[in-house]
Design a protein around this motif. Sequence first.
Motif, PDB file in Angstrom:
ATOM      1  N   SER A 294      43.031  19.864  20.488  1.00 49.68           N
ATOM      2  CA  SER A 294      42.218  20.573  19.228  1.00 49.68           C
ATOM      3  C   SER A 294      40.983  21.084  19.833  1.00 49.68           C
ATOM      4  O   SER A 294      40.713  20.856  20.929  1.00 49.68           O
ATOM      5  N   GLU A 295      40.333  21.547  18.599  1.00 44.77           N
ATOM      6  CA  GLU A 295      39.004  22.096  19.093  1.00 44.77           C
ATOM      7  C   GLU A 295      37.958  21.181  19.623  1.00 44.77           C
ATOM      8  O   GLU A 295      37.270  21.377  20.222  1.00 44.77           O
TER       9      GLU A 295
ATOM     10  N   ARG B  91      44.087  28.451  26.071  1.00 45.70           N
ATOM     11  CA  ARG B  91      43.626  27.213  26.084  1.00 45.70           C
ATOM     12  C   ARG B  91      42.635  27.084  27.336  1.00 45.70           C
ATOM     13  O   ARG B  91      41.884  25.940  27.304  1.00 45.70           O
TER      14      ARG B  91
ATOM     15  N   VAL C  26      53.101  17.038  19.990  1.00 41.11           N
ATOM     16  CA  VAL C  26      51.612  16.653  20.292  1.00 41.11           C
ATOM     17  C   VAL C  26      51.460  15.801  21.533  1.00 41.11           C
ATOM     18  O   VAL C  26      50.282  15.823  21.897  1.00 41.11           O
TER      19      VAL C  26
ATOM     20  N   LYS D 210      44.313  31.386  17.453  1.00 38.58           N
ATOM     21  CA  LYS D 210      44.976  30.586  16.389  1.00 38.58           C
ATOM     22  C   LYS D 210      46.084  31.358  16.269  1.00 38.58           C
ATOM     23  O   LYS D 210      47.293  30.242  16.120  1.00 38.58           O
TER      24      LYS D 210
ATOM     25  N   GLN E  94      43.673  15.991  22.094  1.00 38.24           N
ATOM     26  CA  GLN E  94      45.237  15.912  21.511  1.00 38.24           C
ATOM     27  C   GLN E  94      45.279  16.248  20.113  1.00 38.24           C
ATOM     28  O   GLN E  94      44.307  15.663  19.331  1.00 38.24           O
ATOM     29  N   MET E  95      46.211  17.146  19.648  1.00 39.01           N
ATOM     30  CA  MET E  95      46.452  17.367  18.263  1.00 39.01           C
ATOM     31  C   MET E  95      47.073  16.232  17.812  1.00 39.01           C
ATOM     32  O   MET E  95      47.634  15.347  18.183  1.00 39.01           O
ATOM     33  N   THR E  96      46.896  16.080  16.303  1.00 36.42           N
ATOM     34  CA  THR E  96      47.680  14.941  15.587  1.00 36.42           C
ATOM     35  C   THR E  96      48.988  15.645  15.005  1.00 36.42           C
ATOM     36  O   THR E  96      48.784  16.906  14.605  1.00 36.42           O
TER      37      THR E  96
ATOM     38  N   LYS F 196      48.355  30.045  19.359  1.00 35.74           N
ATOM     39  CA  LYS F 196      48.725  28.687  19.311  1.00 35.74           C
ATOM     40  C   LYS F 196      49.881  28.432  18.320  1.00 35.74           C
ATOM     41  O   LYS F 196      50.676  27.714  18.592  1.00 35.74           O
TER      42      LYS F 196
ATOM     43  N   GLY G 247      47.829  17.547  11.665  1.00 31.35           N
ATOM     44  CA  GLY G 247      47.422  18.767  12.045  1.00 31.35           C
ATOM     45  C   GLY G 247      48.322  19.689  12.353  1.00 31.35           C
ATOM     46  O   GLY G 247      48.317  21.030  11.688  1.00 31.35           O
TER      47      GLY G 247
END
Length: 303
Positions: free
Chosen positions: A220-221, A207, A163, A141, A225-227, A144, A230
Amino acid sequence: MIEQNFIEMFIEEMNEEGRSEATVRNYVYDLKYFNKWAQENVEEFDPAQRGTGGVPTHKQAFKKYATHLKNSGAKPATINRRLQSLRTFFNVMKRKGHVEANPMDGIKPKKVAKQNETKWLDRNQVKAIFDEIKRIANDKKRVKYHAIFSLMVNAGLRVDELVNLKENEVDFENKLITVTNGKGEKFRHVPLNKATAQSVRHWLLYREDLDVESDFLFPSERSPQMTTRGVQHMAGRLNENLKFHFTVHQLRHTFLKNVADTTGKIEIVASLAGHDSVDTSRRYIEPSMKEIAEALNGNEYDF
């Protein structure tokens, strides 16, 4: 009132033009804000003055709406954005043949003082953010967070650009980042500096262990794709322990202000920012209110 089918048509047009998610979201919010006012002031709209399909064209009503905004106590930037949202909407309706003229033509924005009030962070604040990141106990974390916030403050990426960034768009050999819009179309190139490159490389090691297949640099987990939400949530977590509050967009402002201070060239700022017009970039060349205050501080008369 502007009917929902026309709002949906407008959203589709904005997406095709590659407008950011945040921009489209603001447009829709402003159109709904207008609709709320229109519902409360329905007597201002002449049913006979409507374009093809029922788009309202009563210019006098829009003038009264503008007056309402200017007397509402809202910030000038908010007022002007809401007026511009309507102007942009009707430009699309005119282009598509639903109205003959834009009823917002001739309606002037609220005057704003020319002094630059754009907020960016100073060096100590940026350091405080990264010091807070270094306190994150979880290694993956922490790494990242460091890569994400490095890209925003050292490359000026918008949150939606971040993102949408894919792993192959980070070119370590040529030290470049290819920034694309949400539809994957090339937008601009931004230099990749040494510290940010190192931060991204560090993230790539973690990653590889994610149990998700994705071309995006920051999955994301649970999804490829992350938002944007997020990323904003990450900033919120950092803000909990800081003595000041920052937004993710301030990181981009900070990057562009540093470019402006270093180069003094508005064309370079516009190129790195992805602005269509250099006028949009002018805010970073002009002194901020804080800089003006600091310059005047030593000249104050205190007898």
